[in-house]
Every structure is written in C-alpha cells, then in structure tokens.
Design a protein around this motif. Structure first.
Motif, mmCIF file in Angstrom:
data_model
loop_
_atom_site.group_PDB
_atom_site.id
_atom_site.type_symbol
_atom_site.label_atom_id
_atom_site.label_comp_id
_atom_site.label_asym_id
_atom_site.label_seq_id
_atom_site.Cartn_x
_atom_site.Cartn_y
_atom_site.Cartn_z
ATOM 1 N N ASP A 140 59.529 -87.098 -36.539
ATOM 2 C CA ASP A 140 58.703 -87.364 -37.710
ATOM 3 C C ASP A 140 57.794 -86.177 -38.023
ATOM 4 O O ASP A 140 57.632 -85.795 -39.192
ATOM 5 N N THR A 143 59.911 -83.302 -39.495
ATOM 6 C CA THR A 143 60.429 -83.670 -40.808
ATOM 7 C C THR A 143 59.330 -83.607 -41.860
ATOM 8 O O THR A 143 59.532 -83.069 -42.963
ATOM 9 N N ARG A 144 58.167 -84.127 -41.531
ATOM 10 C CA ARG A 144 57.063 -84.131 -42.502
ATOM 11 C C ARG A 144 56.551 -82.730 -42.793
ATOM 12 O O ARG A 144 56.002 -82.476 -43.864
#
Length: 368
Positions: A140, A143-144
């Motif tokens: 996460d 990806t962010r």
C-alpha cells in the motif's frame, strides 16, 4: 568437484553494492561473535565458505580483488547474491535476475522506507508499530507513492524473513549444508540493511540529481580504501555493541532488520551523506581520493559502528534460528564440520533454493 574460482581485478566489471569489503567483513566478524558452542564450532569450520577475511595477518583477499564466478567457480556465500545472482546470465542462475537491476533478485537488497507519505515515513510507522512490517502495508505504501514497478518496491526485511525460515527448517531437518548455505547467503542482506543508502529514496542522490554518484563513492570506493581501518575498528566495536533481543519468529527477524535499518539511518543520515558528497564532488560519480577521504573524515567512525551493528545483528539472527531449531542438541560434534563447497554451490545455483521473489509474490512463502 569444485571448479577453480576465477580471481579478477575489480575493474573487470563486477561492481557489487556495499562492496565485497563490507559484506565479507561483516560476515567474518559475525562468524566469530556467536555464543552457542555448537553453532560457533560449525561457523568456525565454514568461515572460509561464508566469507573472505579482508584484513590482518589471516587476510584471504584485498580490496582490489574480487572472487568472481565467470568460470562458475565457488564464490564465498556472503556475496553470492551480488556476484552470482545479479551478474550471471539467467540461464545459469535460473532467472534470479532476468535483467540487471530490474529482475526479481534486485529489490531483495534494499527497501526505500524514508520517503514521506501523509507526512510520515514507512520507517517511522514500523518503528512505532512492528505489525507494520507486513507485506500488505508495504504494498500500500509503495502504491500510494506511485511506485508500481517491481524494481521500485524494495523488500529487504522480507527477504531476511524468508531466509530465517530456511535456517530454522534446515536445523530441524538436520541438514548442515542447507543451514550453512542459508547462513552465508542471509549475511549479504543483513549487510545491506546496515548500509543507510539501502533504506533511502536518496540512495544515489537527490531527485534533482544533486549528489549523484554518492552510492558507489561511499559504500564501495570509500570502504575499499579504508577497509583495514574499518575492519579493525569494527572488530573492537562489536565488543561494546548491544545485542538485539532474540528473534522468536521469522517475522521477528524481519522486524529486527527494519530496526537495524532505522539505527543505521540515524547513525549516518542519508540526506547528510548526500549533501556532504555534493559539497566535495567535482562532478557526478566523483570518487577521487580527496572526495572519499572527505567522506571518511565525516562518516568514518559512524561507518565502523554500522559494520559492528550489522555483524552483531547477523550473529543474533543466526543464534535465534539455531536455537529455535534446537541446533545445540540436534547434531553430534563431528557433524559440525566444514561443508563441501560443491554442495553449497549446488544449493546457490538451484533457483528453487530460497527463490528470488518480488514484493507482490513473496507474501505466500513467508511464515510467521
């Protein structure tokens, strides 16, 4: 039969990160720092399989020599991930690294965890809560930040976690060769974890190009030029370096590696290192004696501490896996002897042994 290793000059094109001096010195120091008698006996018998001694009267290598494997001779294990898995054709390594710096082996060596996301770095989050040392959390985070390619998503602590399980399983299976192979190979990744640029998005300078070239100037050229001082200093420093708490699980080993990365970045701040390099480098990639001596004057003492911390952490990891597997009672004394290098070479040339995986693949193979 073990094929004769080819010894080549460093200019021949093999350029390992953190340098052979760093990896082999840390592994050599760790071999001499373990406490359980049986494990100490085993590692002493195999120290020349795991490492090369880089300094002193018993030195087996000098900074300008690389134990390369262009003829597929045995390579001491602590630098196999660089010298073999990241440099030989995929036909030989079983696809460990299908393209230089972009194959599945490459992201195993680092983890950029200091880029802020919502004002907080991943390193800070993991320091505050060890449960954040988890693949979904890291997926996460990357990806962010827009890092969606496999070679942008480092996974160093999970690679160590994978090897920790190999070590425990090897002891329980009474497989000495497998244990020695895994012990030597994981030394490489623990060595990477105590190098601050392996945990930073500033790994080779600022995003605008300021300080480009700092990576090799600091962790290879400076270390090679001062390896005698570094190794001798670290040999003394390990005596006063705190020992990490026992690692009671594979996840605990991953957490210990993130803690090592955190200590390393606090000791040698990546931003300060980049700025110091940029202030003395005449051009990107400048690694002259004047430049590296300036880095040594500023960061030499702290770098000695990095070596010592890496060695002590590695020794603690080996001890923890050995004790979890019941190593002190599993083997007779005569079993704790030197392993045939050919057996170790067969293991590290087998792509099914501790396979190289990217972040989005490694989760299912990890154990708690």
């Amino acid at each position: 039969m073990v094929r004769t290793p080819l010894v080549v000059q460093a200019s021949a094109g093999v350029q390992p990160l953190w340098g052979k001096a760093g990896h082999y010195t840390i592994a050599s120091l760790a071999c001499a720092h373990v406490a359980p008698p049986g494990l100490a006996r085993l590692l002493a018998a195999n120290s020349d399989r795991i490492s090369l001694r880089m300094h002193g009267a018993q030195a087996t290598a000098t900074p300008n020599v690389v134990e390369a494997n262009r003829d597929l001779g045995f390579v001491p294990l602590a630098d196999v991930p660089d010298l073999v898995w990241k440099n030989l054709p995929s036909a030989v390594t079983g696809g460990r690294d299908t393209a230089f710096r972009s194959g599945p082996e490459h992201p195993n060596h680092y983890a950029d965890i200091d880029e802020p996301l919502d004002g907080v770095t991943l390193r800070e989050r993991c320091r505050q809560d060890a449960s954040n040392v988890a693949v979904p959390v890291w997926q996460d985070y990357y990806t962010r930040l827009g890092h969606t390619q496999p070679d942008e998503r480092g996974l160093l602590p999970f690679r160590v976690q994978q090897f920790f399980s190999e070590l425990v399983d090897a002891v329980r299976a009474r497989d000495i060769a497998r244990f020695v192979a895994a012990a030597g190979l994981v030394a490489h990744y623990v060595g990477d974890a105590c190098q601050p640029l392996h945990g930073s998005y500033l790994s080779n300078g600022m995003p605008d190009g300021t300080g480009a070239g700092v990576h090799s100037a600091y962790e290879t050229t400076m270390v090679d030029r001062h390896v005698t001082q570094l190794a001798a200093g670290a040999e003394q420093a390990v005596k006063a370096t705190p020992t990490p708490s026992p690692m009671t699980s594979a996840h605990g080993a991953g957490v210990a590696v993130v803690q090592l990365m955190d200590r390393s970045a606090r000791s040698v701040d990546p931003l300060a290192l980049v700025q110091a390099y940029a202030a003395v480098a005449a051009k990107p990639g400048d690694a002259t004696v004047a430049v590296t001596d300036a880095l040594w004057e500023r960061f030499g003492a702290a770098t000695i501490g990095l070596f010592a911390d890496g060695a002590v952490t590695l020794a603690a990891l080996w001890e923890s896996a050995w004790e979890l597997g019941g190593g002190e009672t599993a083997f007779a004394a005569d079993e704790l002897s030197a392993v045939d290098p050919a057996a170790l070479q067969r293991l590290y040339e087998d792509p099914a042994f501790a396979p190289s995986l990217v972040l989005d693949e490694i989760g299912p193979v990890l154990t708690a």
